[in-house]
Design an enzyme around this catalytic site. Sequence first.
Site, PDB file in Angstrom:
ATOM      1  N   LYS A 282       0.796  -1.218   0.000  1.00 25.87           N
ATOM      2  CA  LYS A 282       0.000   0.000   0.000  1.00 25.87           C
ATOM      3  C   LYS A 282       0.834   1.277   0.000  1.00 25.87           C
ATOM      4  O   LYS A 282       1.857   1.375   0.648  1.00 25.87           O
ATOM      5  CB  LYS A 282      -0.931   0.039   1.226  1.00 25.87           C
ATOM      6  CG  LYS A 282      -2.063  -0.969   1.207  1.00 25.87           C
ATOM      7  CD  LYS A 282      -3.031  -0.789   0.048  1.00 25.87           C
ATOM      8  CE  LYS A 282      -3.871   0.467   0.171  1.00 25.87           C
ATOM      9  NZ  LYS A 282      -4.807   0.389   1.296  1.00 25.87           N
ATOM     10  N   GLU A 289      -6.717  12.718   1.842  1.00 24.54           N
ATOM     11  CA  GLU A 289      -7.900  12.343   2.625  1.00 24.54           C
ATOM     12  C   GLU A 289      -8.074  13.279   3.820  1.00 24.54           C
ATOM     13  O   GLU A 289      -9.195  13.651   4.180  1.00 24.54           O
ATOM     14  CB  GLU A 289      -7.763  10.902   3.115  1.00 24.54           C
ATOM     15  CG  GLU A 289      -7.762   9.902   1.968  1.00 24.54           C
ATOM     16  CD  GLU A 289      -7.322   8.522   2.434  1.00 24.54           C
ATOM     17  OE1 GLU A 289      -8.188   7.735   2.799  1.00 24.54           O
ATOM     18  OE2 GLU A 289      -6.101   8.262   2.460  1.00 24.54           O
TER      19      GLU A 289
END
Length: 458
Positions: A282, A289
């Site tokens: 990841k 965000e």
Amino acid sequence: MTLWAGRFDSSMSQALWDLSESFSFDRALYRHDIMGSRAHVQGLVRAGILNEAEGGVLLETLEAVEREFTRGEFVRGEGDEDIHTAIERRVTEIAGPVGAKLHTGRSRNDQVATTLRLFTRDAINNTAAVVLDLIDALREIADNNLAVYLPGYTHMQRAQPVLLSHHMQAHCFALLRDVDRLLDARDRMSVSPLGAGAIAGTSLPLDPVFTAKELGFEQAFANSMDATSDRDFVAETLFAMALLGVHYSRLGEELVLWTTAEFGFASLGDDFTTGSSMLPQKKNSDVAELARGKSGRLVGNLTGLLTMLKGLPLAYNRDLQEDKEPLFDSVKTVVNVGTALAGAYRSMTVHAEKMAAAADDELLVAIDIAESLVEAGMPFREAHEIVGGLVGEAVRSGATLESIVASTADLAQYSGLFAQGEALNRRRSPGASGPNAYMVQGYRLGSAVFAAEERLRS
Ligand code: ARG
């Protein structure tokens, strides 16, 4: 002991103290509170209420107390309810009896209103500088990718190809309005409340215009009740910051999308992404965000403040103490998010080939064929109908729109429109996404940024 113990038989209950003390957060105002006190002392000397020597001692002591705060050496006293009482208590401790004259003709009500305006003025200037730097980071992307194009979306569906520079400049114009709004709020709040006292002014010969000038305010208050109870400037600042937060959030959402495997339009530098504690592969766009997520508290701070203000009778009410935490939080948030976003954009790699591949979706040329028919004399509605029919045919049959156009007698001449980038090159209306328009917009944006920078310095 509190500063008002004279009138009371027993001391304050612990529960009320815990509810009402604000030093734990309003100590952040120390510099601006001392700035206000300095002007007040000068006003007292000018009015002949303090002699030069007394004024000198107070000014020196205020400076010493400020130094204690700056160095982290200030020790809170037991009765220091807020920043104002803390500073006055300490000044009196150091300066002796003359300290008891500091608060002459002043109330914490006009004091806190003055202090908060001074704080907000600086906070706005800092925020505006951060937003201008973010605009700069976005313009760098625009200027370094002049030939890059991507799909423009409406309804999140591909609409027309647009230049990346045009896209980035769109964000810049929104952020520039934020800077303007912040500076509007700054300029409108340039009114000094100092001298309004608790509610109705004072019988002492103080001159609010003098202290207003000392503090760099445009003017002094006209009405002491308005001066001590007005927090419009906080509301306006929080609104400007909430809308700025909404713009940050839209940037964040876009960055989240662009950095997905599905879009793949861009990737952020390692220094602006995070990994996963479990999934080794990841690489997350947390910065984007958080830019999106933090908009919630910015809107919340505004609605909280407006709700607090709405039922207040004139003039000062203790409810007003609730103006500070939302303001501090919003200031910190817009500065942190803006700084991180600017860094993220500067770390960003644009994947031009991915953008182009998406924008070269041949269906995006449909409007250009229709507009070519219009130029040949056909009413637009008719042209729309014909091209819509061709698109429908392409979608149903699986043939390309280009091949259908090429094999249609009156339309074959428009095949050239399918050449890469041709749709963009033909775009020529003012403000449109086309190569010439870019120059004009770039110029307008550049001069608007220059004007905002000038205004920030003014
Ligand atoms: N800490 C207070 C505030 O932030 C200062 C003013 C208090 N005034 C008063 N009369 N209790 O609003």
